[in-house]
Design an enzyme around this catalytic site. Sequence first.
Site, PDB file in Angstrom:
ATOM      1  N   ASP A 161     -13.595  24.128   5.810  1.00  0.00           N
ATOM      2  CA  ASP A 161     -12.489  23.226   5.492  1.00  0.00           C
ATOM      3  C   ASP A 161     -12.872  22.321   4.315  1.00  0.00           C
ATOM      4  OD1 ASP A 161     -10.909  23.993   7.954  1.00  0.00           O
ATOM      5  OD2 ASP A 161     -12.757  23.261   8.862  1.00  0.00           O
ATOM      6  N   HIS A 189     -11.870  21.594  13.637  1.00  0.00           N
ATOM      7  CA  HIS A 189     -11.656  22.751  12.771  1.00  0.00           C
ATOM      8  C   HIS A 189     -10.386  23.453  13.251  1.00  0.00           C
ATOM      9  CE1 HIS A 189     -11.885  26.409  10.560  1.00  0.00           C
ATOM     10  NE2 HIS A 189     -11.931  27.106  11.665  1.00  0.00           N
TER      11      HIS A 189
HETATM   12  P1  NAX Z   1     -15.318  39.634  14.600  1.00  0.00           P
HETATM   13  O1  NAX Z   1     -14.407  39.948  15.722  1.00  0.00           O
HETATM   14  O2  NAX Z   1     -15.358  40.509  13.404  1.00  0.00           O
HETATM   15  O3  NAX Z   1     -16.814  39.562  15.150  1.00  0.00           O
HETATM   16  C1  NAX Z   1     -17.165  38.860  16.282  1.00  0.00           C
HETATM   17  C2  NAX Z   1     -18.324  39.583  16.929  1.00  0.00           C
HETATM   18  O4  NAX Z   1     -18.794  38.780  17.990  1.00  0.00           O
HETATM   19  C3  NAX Z   1     -17.940  40.932  17.521  1.00  0.00           C
HETATM   20  O5  NAX Z   1     -18.803  41.935  16.997  1.00  0.00           O
HETATM   21  C4  NAX Z   1     -18.128  40.735  19.021  1.00  0.00           C
HETATM   22  O6  NAX Z   1     -18.605  41.905  19.662  1.00  0.00           O
HETATM   23  C5  NAX Z   1     -19.155  39.626  19.052  1.00  0.00           C
HETATM   24  N1  NAX Z   1     -19.155  38.837  20.291  1.00  0.00           N
HETATM   25  C6  NAX Z   1     -18.125  38.478  21.054  1.00  0.00           C
HETATM   26  N2  NAX Z   1     -18.540  37.804  22.133  1.00  0.00           N
HETATM   27  C7  NAX Z   1     -19.876  37.709  22.034  1.00  0.00           C
HETATM   28  C8  NAX Z   1     -20.876  37.146  22.840  1.00  0.00           C
HETATM   29  N3  NAX Z   1     -20.567  36.547  23.997  1.00  0.00           N
HETATM   30  N4  NAX Z   1     -22.175  37.236  22.437  1.00  0.00           N
HETATM   31  C9  NAX Z   1     -22.478  37.866  21.298  1.00  0.00           C
HETATM   32  N5  NAX Z   1     -21.564  38.443  20.487  1.00  0.00           N
HETATM   33  C10 NAX Z   1     -20.285  38.358  20.845  1.00  0.00           C
HETATM   34  O7  NAX Z   1     -15.010  38.113  14.215  1.00  0.00           O
HETATM   35  P2  NAX Z   1     -15.420  37.307  12.904  1.00  0.00           P
HETATM   36  O8  NAX Z   1     -14.385  37.494  11.884  1.00  0.00           O
HETATM   37  O9  NAX Z   1     -16.826  37.630  12.569  1.00  0.00           O
HETATM   38  O10 NAX Z   1     -15.284  35.808  13.429  1.00  0.00           O
HETATM   39  C11 NAX Z   1     -16.148  35.281  14.404  1.00  0.00           C
HETATM   40  C12 NAX Z   1     -15.647  33.940  14.895  1.00  0.00           C
HETATM   41  O11 NAX Z   1     -15.604  32.986  13.841  1.00  0.00           O
HETATM   42  C13 NAX Z   1     -14.251  33.965  15.484  1.00  0.00           C
HETATM   43  O12 NAX Z   1     -14.222  33.199  16.673  1.00  0.00           O
HETATM   44  C14 NAX Z   1     -13.425  33.254  14.417  1.00  0.00           C
HETATM   45  O13 NAX Z   1     -12.267  32.645  14.966  1.00  0.00           O
HETATM   46  C15 NAX Z   1     -14.409  32.235  13.923  1.00  0.00           C
HETATM   47  N6  NAX Z   1     -14.157  31.601  12.619  1.00  0.00           N
HETATM   48  C16 NAX Z   1     -14.507  30.298  12.470  1.00  0.00           C
HETATM   49  C17 NAX Z   1     -14.379  29.629  11.283  1.00  0.00           C
HETATM   50  C18 NAX Z   1     -14.799  28.202  11.137  1.00  0.00           C
HETATM   51  O14 NAX Z   1     -14.571  27.637  10.070  1.00  0.00           O
HETATM   52  N7  NAX Z   1     -15.374  27.539  12.133  1.00  0.00           N
HETATM   53  C19 NAX Z   1     -13.763  30.301  10.102  1.00  0.00           C
HETATM   54  C20 NAX Z   1     -13.808  31.785  10.171  1.00  0.00           C
HETATM   55  C21 NAX Z   1     -13.597  32.389  11.522  1.00  0.00           C
HETATM   56  O15 NAX Z   1     -12.211  32.512  11.747  1.00  0.00           O
END
Ligand code: NAX
Length: 327
Positions: A161, A189
């Site tokens: 952000d 966020h």
């Molecule tokens: P993806 O769905 O591409 O990847 C997430 C990965 O995490 C998957 O491979 C899944 O198998 C794994 N996973 C799920 N639960 C797990 C657990 N308990 N232990 C270990 N691994 C686990 O998502 P991606 O685009 O990489 O985003 C990841 C997260 O970042 C999401 O929650 C998303 O909302 C969040 N974000 C946060 C942002 C921020 O500014 N704070 C911005 C970007 C993003 O949207």
Amino acid sequence: SKKPVRVAVTGAAGQIGYALLFRIASGEMLGKDQPVILQLLEIPDEKAQNALKGVIMELEDCAFPLLAGIEAHSDPMTAFKDTDYALLVGARPRGPGMERADLLAANAQIFTVQGKALNAVASRDVRVLVVGNPANTNAYIAMKSAPDLPRKNFTAMLRLDHNRAASQIATKTGKAVAGIEKLAVWGNHSPTMYADYRNATIDGQPVKALINDEQWNREVFLPTVGKRGAAIIAARGLSSAASAANAAIDHMRDWALGTNGKWVTMGIPSNGEYGIPKDVMFGYPVTCEGGEYKIVEGIAIDEFSQECINKTLKELMDEQDGVKHLL
Ligand code: NAX
């Protein structure tokens, strides 16, 4: 040469993981003289573990001189063993028909387990960044689940952000983004976050006076920054990944190596600063030095800013309330 440090990354086979791991391994996060051991966590699911193996093969094929080891894990109790840094990226995304409360509960479960694992096995000095959404509340849950670790070592990512706001200001003023100082993003966020350039300067000149358009602030700037994530999903068909990974690198690098007096934004547990109740994981302007962050105090808050801060605080308190019974 320096002793390697351990960096745990969860969700390592996801989109953000793919944009993040190679930069950590190349030294962009902790310095070009700091060897790292990557401890990568994915869910036990076979597809996720296979994808993780593929990512590891590619990391190997980069032959990064600073990469002193790579481990694949499916259990946080082994993934977080002795880790010095933990980037908690993996989270449960909102599925079709899933209510907000279900999303909070699913993530509360993940971050309770991971907080307990950090508490049990991580370095006593581990620095934790939560990226997975809802990032502030997930970080709050992890912190509450790790009573033996310093509260201050749990943080949530608001740097994306912050960087988004900086970029909008640079474009609006026609100046280089690198010249921006004293920008702050307050709160959650989420689209309620309050990006605040009232004190900011660009190349030493006050941003507010340069822009001199309060309507632009309220009707263009704040909604653009607040809804940037949705705009990227609409354009790309996928949520921001490279920019999120970049923000995670910025957050950790600045925390570890310092900001030289420059303000950056981190989501950190409040100690009551600016009237935010203790322990609320709130976006604050901070400076970092010697591996510690410090909130910038004494900023005057005008009426409009206070309204914005109250709104994002209320949302955070509601989220906290929604998980209270699970902690
Ligand atoms: P993806 O769905 O591409 O990847 C997430 C990965 O995490 C998957 O491979 C899944 O198998 C794994 N996973 C799920 N639960 C797990 C657990 N308990 N232990 C270990 N691994 C686990 O998502 P991606 O685009 O990489 O985003 C990841 C997260 O970042 C999401 O929650 C998303 O909302 C969040 N974000 C946060 C942002 C921020 O500014 N704070 C911005 C970007 C993003 O949207």
